[in-house]
Design an enzyme around this catalytic site. Structure first.
Site, PDB file in Angstrom:
ATOM      1  CD  GLU A 126      83.714 -36.568  46.039  1.00 39.57           C
ATOM      2  OE1 GLU A 126      84.230 -36.814  47.042  1.00 39.57           O
ATOM      3  OE2 GLU A 126      83.740 -37.058  45.395  1.00 39.57           O
ATOM      4  CD  GLU A 147      78.270 -49.949  51.723  1.00 45.01           C
ATOM      5  OE1 GLU A 147      77.972 -49.584  52.594  1.00 45.01           O
ATOM      6  OE2 GLU A 147      78.399 -49.336  50.672  1.00 45.01           O
TER       7      GLU A 147
END
Length: 187
Positions: A126, A147
């Site tokens: 990442e 969320e």
């Protein structure tokens, strides 16, 4: 040389097999050869990458942060707005602008790059881009996911940032990096 390619002579990637493919990540086992020819395996998590943004308000005296639940650690964190690079071919700057609108309902008049870094290169590829957003203008939010539907937005003075980090009230790496670099740039 491509970002992340080996500068050490002799290390070679020999093979990789996928063991899990999910909606966000792919987990693989890679086989490598050391300079002396010894073969070894490593778990690898492939991730599309991410962006985060330090939204600066009040002539550079404060920022807007989000308090958001993070399932992997089962708690809420105080963070700069962020998101994954999940739109094929979308430049990081465009992803950053989109995340600002989605999470805090702001458009950036200016977006300045602060840093690029790998979050956990021991097992994950990442690549994260951090930007500073200036000259913000309000717009409607476009909250994505459960969320975000429950997150809150908090105004934080840049002068308070070192104390929040020292007191462990900000413990998210991208947020620490982004806020520290933004404070430096604005000083």
């Amino acid at each position: 040389m491509p970002r992340g390619s080996s500068t050490l002579p002799g290390f070679q990637k020999r093979a990789e097999r996928t063991v899990h493919r999910g909606p966000l990540i792919t987990v693989a086992v890679g086989t490598f050869a050391a300079p002396d020819g010894t073969e070894f395996e490593r778990d690898i998590v492939h991730h599309p990458g991410a962006v985060s943004v330090v939204p600066v308000i009040e002539q550079g005296d404060a920022v807007l942060l989000v308090r958001q639940y993070r399932a992997a650690i089962d708690t809420e964190l105080l963070e700069i707005p962020a998101g994954k690079r999940d739109v094929e071919g979308e430049p990081p700057e465009q992803t950053a602008r989109r995340e600002l609108v989605e999470e805090i309902g702001m458009r950036a008049g200016r977006l300045e790059p602060l840093a690029e870094f790998y979050n956990s290169p021991g097992f994950c590829d990442e690549l994260h881009y951090v930007f500073m957003a200036l000259d913000l203008e309000p717009t409607a939010t476009d909250l994505q996911g459960v969320e975000e539907q429950h997150m809150t937005i908090e105004r934080v003075s840049l002068d308070a940032v070192p104390g929040l980090i020292a007191d462990h009230r900000i413990i998210d790496a991208k947020t620490i990096i982004g806020l520290t670099l933004a404070r430096e740039r604005l000083a």
